[in-house]
Design a protein around this motif. Sequence first.
Motif, mmCIF file in Angstrom:
data_model
loop_
_atom_site.group_PDB
_atom_site.id
_atom_site.type_symbol
_atom_site.label_atom_id
_atom_site.label_comp_id
_atom_site.label_asym_id
_atom_site.label_seq_id
_atom_site.Cartn_x
_atom_site.Cartn_y
_atom_site.Cartn_z
ATOM 1 N N TRP A 232 0.851 -1.212 0.000
ATOM 2 C CA TRP A 232 0.000 0.000 0.000
ATOM 3 C C TRP A 232 0.882 1.257 0.000
ATOM 4 C CZ3 TRP A 232 -5.401 0.726 0.141
ATOM 5 C CH2 TRP A 232 -5.812 2.024 0.393
ATOM 6 N N LYS A 233 1.864 1.282 0.881
ATOM 7 C CA LYS A 233 2.747 2.447 0.975
ATOM 8 C C LYS A 233 3.549 2.633 -0.304
ATOM 9 C CE LYS A 233 3.210 2.224 6.015
ATOM 10 N NZ LYS A 233 4.134 1.975 7.150
ATOM 11 N N ALA A 234 3.939 1.521 -0.917
ATOM 12 C CA ALA A 234 4.755 1.608 -2.130
ATOM 13 C C ALA A 234 3.932 2.021 -3.352
ATOM 14 C CB ALA A 234 5.425 0.262 -2.403
ATOM 15 N N ALA A 235 2.607 1.875 -3.261
ATOM 16 C CA ALA A 235 1.761 2.160 -4.421
ATOM 17 C C ALA A 235 1.619 3.651 -4.697
ATOM 18 C CB ALA A 235 0.374 1.547 -4.221
ATOM 19 N N GLY A 236 1.891 4.508 -3.704
ATOM 20 C CA GLY A 236 1.702 5.947 -3.884
ATOM 21 C C GLY A 236 0.250 6.338 -3.633
ATOM 22 N N ARG A 237 -0.021 7.634 -3.761
ATOM 23 C CA ARG A 237 -1.357 8.140 -3.473
ATOM 24 C C ARG A 237 -2.233 8.089 -4.717
ATOM 25 N NH1 ARG A 237 -2.571 10.566 1.115
ATOM 26 N NH2 ARG A 237 -4.249 11.761 0.132
ATOM 27 N N ALA A 238 -3.498 7.717 -4.495
ATOM 28 C CA ALA A 238 -4.489 7.772 -5.563
ATOM 29 C C ALA A 238 -5.097 9.177 -5.594
ATOM 30 C CB ALA A 238 -5.567 6.728 -5.313
ATOM 31 N N GLN A 239 -6.058 9.395 -6.486
ATOM 32 C CA GLN A 239 -6.730 10.688 -6.531
ATOM 33 C C GLN A 239 -7.396 10.972 -5.179
ATOM 34 O OE1 GLN A 239 -7.188 8.152 -8.577
ATOM 35 N NE2 GLN A 239 -7.234 8.775 -10.734
ATOM 36 N N GLU A 241 -10.214 12.092 -4.317
ATOM 37 C CA GLU A 241 -11.595 11.658 -4.110
ATOM 38 C C GLU A 241 -11.694 10.145 -3.891
ATOM 39 O OE1 GLU A 241 -10.932 12.117 -8.630
ATOM 40 O OE2 GLU A 241 -10.348 13.113 -6.754
ATOM 41 N N HIS A 242 -10.630 9.386 -4.213
ATOM 42 C CA HIS A 242 -10.641 7.933 -4.021
ATOM 43 C C HIS A 242 -9.794 7.489 -2.818
ATOM 44 C CE1 HIS A 242 -12.731 7.452 -7.767
ATOM 45 N NE2 HIS A 242 -11.765 8.032 -8.459
ATOM 46 N N GLU A 243 -8.748 8.238 -2.510
ATOM 47 C CA GLU A 243 -7.753 7.803 -1.520
ATOM 48 C C GLU A 243 -8.386 7.496 -0.166
ATOM 49 O OE1 GLU A 243 -4.002 6.757 -0.004
ATOM 50 O OE2 GLU A 243 -4.612 7.156 -2.072
ATOM 51 N N ASP A 244 -9.167 8.428 0.364
ATOM 52 C CA ASP A 244 -9.738 8.234 1.702
ATOM 53 C C ASP A 244 -10.683 7.040 1.744
ATOM 54 O OD1 ASP A 244 -8.296 10.373 2.570
ATOM 55 O OD2 ASP A 244 -9.950 11.813 2.504
ATOM 56 N N ASP A 245 -11.511 6.895 0.722
ATOM 57 C CA ASP A 245 -12.460 5.786 0.705
ATOM 58 C C ASP A 245 -11.723 4.445 0.641
ATOM 59 O OD1 ASP A 245 -15.185 4.610 0.370
ATOM 60 O OD2 ASP A 245 -14.357 4.024 -1.572
ATOM 61 N N LEU A 246 -10.699 4.366 -0.213
ATOM 62 C CA LEU A 246 -9.926 3.131 -0.320
ATOM 63 C C LEU A 246 -9.218 2.808 0.997
ATOM 64 C CD1 LEU A 246 -8.394 3.619 -3.880
ATOM 65 C CD2 LEU A 246 -10.011 1.833 -3.205
ATOM 66 N N TRP A 247 -8.657 3.833 1.615
ATOM 67 C CA TRP A 247 -7.953 3.604 2.889
ATOM 68 C C TRP A 247 -8.924 3.136 3.967
ATOM 69 C CZ3 TRP A 247 -3.796 2.424 5.273
ATOM 70 C CH2 TRP A 247 -3.668 2.645 6.650
ATOM 71 N N ASN A 248 -10.108 3.734 4.025
ATOM 72 C CA ASN A 248 -11.082 3.332 5.046
ATOM 73 C C ASN A 248 -11.494 1.868 4.852
ATOM 74 O OD1 ASN A 248 -11.079 5.839 6.274
ATOM 75 N ND2 ASN A 248 -12.758 6.623 5.013
ATOM 76 N N ARG A 249 -11.663 1.447 3.599
ATOM 77 C CA ARG A 249 -12.007 0.045 3.345
ATOM 78 C C ARG A 249 -10.835 -0.876 3.700
ATOM 79 N NH1 ARG A 249 -13.659 -0.463 -2.694
ATOM 80 N NH2 ARG A 249 -13.759 -2.669 -2.073
ATOM 81 N N PHE A 250 -9.624 -0.468 3.314
ATOM 82 C CA PHE A 250 -8.436 -1.279 3.579
ATOM 83 C C PHE A 250 -8.210 -1.421 5.085
ATOM 84 C CE2 PHE A 250 -3.724 -1.614 3.984
ATOM 85 C CZ PHE A 250 -3.535 -2.792 3.276
#
Length: 409
Positions: A232-239, A241-250
């Motif tokens: 996850w850390k190596a993947a970098g940041r997403a947009q 509007e998507h980053e927070d939602d993806l992180w909350n699910r992860f």
Amino acid sequence: MSSDPWGRVDETGTVYVRTAEGEKVVGSWQAGTPEEALAYFERKYEGLVVEIGLLEKRVKTTDLSAKDAQTAIEHIRHQVDEHHVVGDLAALSARLDKLVESVDSRREERKAQKAKQADEARSAKEALVTEAEELAQSEQWRSAGERLRALVDTWKGLPRLDRKSDDELWHRFSHARSAFSKRRKAHFAQLDSQREDARKAKERLVAEAEALQNSADWGATAARYRELMADWKAAGRAQREHEDDLWNRFRGAQDVFFAARSEVFAERDAEQTENLKLKEELAGEAEKLLPVTDLKAARAAFRAVNERWEAIGHVPRDARPKVEGRMHAVERAIQEAEEAEWRRTNPEARARAAGLTGQLQDAVEKLRKQIDAARAAGNDAKADKLSKELEGRQALLDQALKGLEEFGG
């Protein structure tokens, strides 16, 4: 006929003005007395005096342009040159000449000032161009962009230069801004692409994390979650509007797994703590078997305690070495007692010990006789050498005798 210092009227009514070049005809007067004629043309002179005075004041105190001032001077000079007034025309000409000098001086001053302003404007615009060209290479996208916009406002506030110079500088300035905008656009396009790749990668990580959240394979799954976090850390940041939602699910999937694991581990810790108490009691029971006085009874009692020990199960990892060490100490003591008993009751070993003891006794006795003979013969050096050998053999004999005692001999 009437006259004054600057003019006269003859008998025909012709009015003259006196000049350095001689008398000049001013005009003809038939409507009244010669005095009235002179007064009339003197008033016209005073009018020119007033007009010149006003023009002098305007030239001195206002921003009257050199062109307008020159036009006004020429208008008044034309009136003076036509000498349709009576008065000191030379004085008026002198004042007009001084006015011309003043206007010329102001024209030169303004020309120099304009040239200075042009130089300052050129220097200012060249500085703006230089800074813009430096900013064009910057990767501080926000601050550099804001600074370039500020430079445009500054440029607009500066005077224009000659068309060629101004166009050349503006071309460089505009090119620098365009180059920066192009680089910034390419950067953010690349960033958008990277963030889209990051979004796709993180969606895969989220899918796997959610698939693992109900796993009961605690060790392997926890290790896999650690690997997923590193990915996850190596993947970098997403947009955004998507980053927070993806992180909350992860993070939510991990929380489900680790909460379940913690609950199981809490129950396991409670069970292992109770197991530790039971094993400590058994270790204490085993330690009461020492020292071993009845080997057979001690062996049977330890075996019974150990069977109960094995049935209890795991204890906390950090407490395991200490409590197991207590049981191992009792087990070693019983084993040592068994070895001693075996050595004591083993006929072959006893016979070997007795034979070795006899050999050592014979050797010691022989050495003593050799020492006595050497001393009797006066060979003290040989006697001393044999004495040292005797000390070694005697030590071995003492040890062998002690071992023989263990066999009950």
